[in-house]
Scaffold this active site. Structure first.
Site, mmCIF file in Angstrom:
data_model
loop_
_atom_site.group_PDB
_atom_site.id
_atom_site.type_symbol
_atom_site.label_atom_id
_atom_site.label_comp_id
_atom_site.label_asym_id
_atom_site.label_seq_id
_atom_site.Cartn_x
_atom_site.Cartn_y
_atom_site.Cartn_z
ATOM 1 C CB CYS A 125 -0.901 -0.005 1.235
ATOM 2 S SG CYS A 125 -2.074 1.376 1.262
ATOM 3 C CG ASP A 169 -0.776 3.938 5.350
ATOM 4 O OD1 ASP A 169 0.122 4.482 6.028
ATOM 5 O OD2 ASP A 169 -1.961 3.871 5.722
ATOM 6 N NE ARG A 213 -0.716 4.755 8.824
ATOM 7 C CZ ARG A 213 -1.951 4.433 9.180
ATOM 8 N NH1 ARG A 213 -2.328 4.562 10.425
ATOM 9 N NH2 ARG A 213 -2.808 3.985 8.287
ATOM 10 C CG HIS A 249 -1.638 -1.269 5.842
ATOM 11 N ND1 HIS A 249 -2.136 -0.260 6.636
ATOM 12 C CD2 HIS A 249 -1.814 -0.853 4.566
ATOM 13 C CE1 HIS A 249 -2.578 0.724 5.863
ATOM 14 N NE2 HIS A 249 -2.401 0.394 4.605
ATOM 15 C CB CYS A 268 -5.715 -0.654 4.528
ATOM 16 S SG CYS A 268 -5.382 -0.089 2.836
HETATM 17 CO CO CO Z 1 -3.429 1.108 3.000
#
Ligand code: CO
Length: 209
Positions: free
Chosen positions: A41, A43, A45, A97, A100
């Site tokens: 992803c 993302d 993090r 994750h 998400c």
């Molecule tokens: Co995500």
């Protein structure tokens, strides 16, 4: 992170690499030979290399919203094709994750414009597994499970591609489904039975003849 810090950080990083190995960048410039393609992803993090302890040159990476493998996404398909047919990676990992945002948005009823067709693919995962998901009453658990099922379905989407099918039969390429638990930092192997899935998928999606 402040944008002004970036070039200073880069200088420090160069110094730290050269302190261990004088030829670090000379060797890096010679080429790449990664064993693994990581699809994760976007993302911020969920970093690809940091969470698996990989150094530059070790992992070929593709990231998008909710780690999707969509057959008409030229970007993802080019990455997969290049990794499998030219870099000859031995493993492809789809890493989702918990927490998400993409998966969460797909569970909600709202018009997100250009994101609608992207998230539609996650709604399709929900529809395929509706029976199981509707039995989970706890909203958080349902959300976690959709994250896992989405990883599984994206692994299946990988198996639907000619490049992956050919590399599996030709040289034993393997596909793995993982989830990163953002609350603990732990990486979880969903232990998707790749061979069983592949056999089932090949009944309909076989492209190898
Ligand atoms: Co995500």
């Amino acid at each position: 992170m402040k944008i002004e810090q970036i070039f200073g950080n880069n200088k420090k990083w160069i110094t730290s690499k050269l302190a261990v190995d004088d030829h670090y960048f000379e060797n890096l410039a010679k080429g790449q030979n990664p064993e693994l393609l990581y699809i994760g992803c976007s993302d911020s993090r969920v970093t690809a290399e940091e969470l698996i302890g990989a150094e530059p040159g070790e992992v070929f990476v593709h990231r998008n919203i909710a780690n999707m493998v969509i057959s008409i996404d030229l970007n993802a398909m080019s990455v997969i094709n290049y990794a499998v047919e030219h870099l000859n990676v031995s493993h492809i990992v789809v890493c989702g994750h918990y927490g998400c945002g993409g998966v969460k948005a797909a569970m909600e009823s709202s018009d997100l414009g250009i994101l609608n067709p992207w998230l539609r693919n996650i709604r399709d995962v929900y529809r395929i597994h509706q029976q199981e998901l509707d039995l989970i009453e706890d909203k958080e658990k349902k959300y976690d499970r959709l994250v896992e099922l989405n990883v599984e379905e994206q692994c299946i989407n990988l198996i639907k591609t000619a490049a992956v099918q050919k590399a599996y039969t030709g040289r034993g390429l393997l596909v793995h489904g993982w989830v990163f638990d953002i609350k603990t930092g732990r990486l979880i192997d969903l232990k998707i039975n790749f061979r069983d899935k592949l056999q089932h998928i090949m009944e309909i999606y076989n492209l190898s003849k």
